[in-house]
Design a protein around this motif. Structure first.
Motif, PDB file in Angstrom:
ATOM      1  N   GLN A  82      69.514  18.873  14.404  1.00  0.00           N
ATOM      2  CA  GLN A  82      69.964  19.877  15.371  1.00  0.00           C
ATOM      3  C   GLN A  82      69.299  21.244  15.161  1.00  0.00           C
ATOM      4  N   SER A 133      63.021  22.221  16.380  1.00  0.00           N
ATOM      5  CA  SER A 133      62.647  22.786  17.678  1.00  0.00           C
ATOM      6  C   SER A 133      63.032  21.820  18.798  1.00  0.00           C
ATOM      7  N   THR A 134      63.046  22.322  20.003  1.00  0.00           N
ATOM      8  CA  THR A 134      63.383  21.497  21.168  1.00  0.00           C
ATOM      9  C   THR A 134      62.442  20.303  21.290  1.00  0.00           C
ATOM     10  N   LYS A 157      63.075  17.806  18.362  1.00  0.00           N
ATOM     11  CA  LYS A 157      64.350  17.131  18.611  1.00  0.00           C
ATOM     12  C   LYS A 157      64.194  16.075  19.707  1.00  0.00           C
ATOM     13  N   GLY A 158      63.493  16.429  20.770  1.00  0.00           N
ATOM     14  CA  GLY A 158      63.258  15.488  21.862  1.00  0.00           C
ATOM     15  C   GLY A 158      62.472  14.272  21.399  1.00  0.00           C
ATOM     16  N   ARG A 184      57.829  17.476  27.391  1.00  0.00           N
ATOM     17  CA  ARG A 184      58.639  18.697  27.306  1.00  0.00           C
ATOM     18  C   ARG A 184      58.567  19.339  25.926  1.00  0.00           C
ATOM     19  N   SER A 185      58.225  20.604  25.921  1.00  0.00           N
ATOM     20  CA  SER A 185      58.202  21.445  24.715  1.00  0.00           C
ATOM     21  C   SER A 185      57.247  20.962  23.637  1.00  0.00           C
TER      22      SER A 185
END
Length: 196
Positions: free
Chosen positions: A42, A45-46, A49-50, A75-76
């Protein structure tokens, strides 16, 4: 955890992260290789995590003869991660069929032209579909232009390119050697700066 680390550490390597096999404080202990700090998922980074959250099911489930649908896996993520992303997915689920929705030319370049279906608005404003035309692994700019139908040079770059073409025209017709030299210097500087 060792089997998980074996699959995920090559993916995490570019992020200077790895699955930690010693400290198992968290269910998936991620270690920053620069600082040796253990990071809970958690707190990553985004993009990281993705990646982890989309890869975990592929690691845990039997994906043989399955269809895996992924929406915008880019994404990201930095472009260098996007370029290898589909290889990682396919390594985790080698006998699965992937259907990927993307806006990334880097992801699109991971597929053969006839595997790419480009959605666009036709003259009547209706959604239409066409096949890709750029070959697998093609330059992302070619994918943008040929498949996505996008002029990838923004207005500032376009202005500089027009200036470059104008200078080329001027140098061709200029008779005065001093003026020709100045134009040539401007042309060379602009060409080097923008890689024209």
């Amino acid at each position: 955890l060792e089997a998980f680390a074996e699959k995920f550490n090559p993916i995490l390597k570019k992020l200077n992260l790895e699955v930690d096999l010693i400290n198992t404080e968290y269910s998936v202990p991620i270690k920053n290789k620069r600082t040796d700090e253990i990071i809970p998922i958690q707190n990553t980074s985004t993009g990281t995590k993705g990646l982890l959250l989309s890869f975990l099911p592929l690691f845990n489930l039997d994906t043989k003869d399955s269809i895996i649908i992924i929406d915008e896996p880019e994404r990201s993520l930095y472009p260098d991660m996007q370029m290898e992303l589909m290889d990682h997915y396919q390594r985790l689920a080698p006998e699965a069929q992937f259907i990927v929705a993307t806006h990334s030319p880097f992801i699109a370049a991971s597929f053969e032209a006839d595997e790419r279906f480009i959605l666009y608005f036709d003259e009547e404003g209706k959604v239409a579909v066409r096949r890709g035309s750029s070959p697998i692994g093609d330059d992302p700019n070619d994918i943008l232009e040929n498949d996505f139908g996008i002029n990838y040079i923004n207005k500032f770059g376009q202005e500089k390119y027009e200036e470059y073409l104008e200078l080329k025209q001027q140098i061709y017709f200029e008779k005065n050697e001093t003026k020709k030299k100045k134009i040539s210097e401007k042309l060379e500087k602009l060409g080097e700066e923008y890689n024209f």
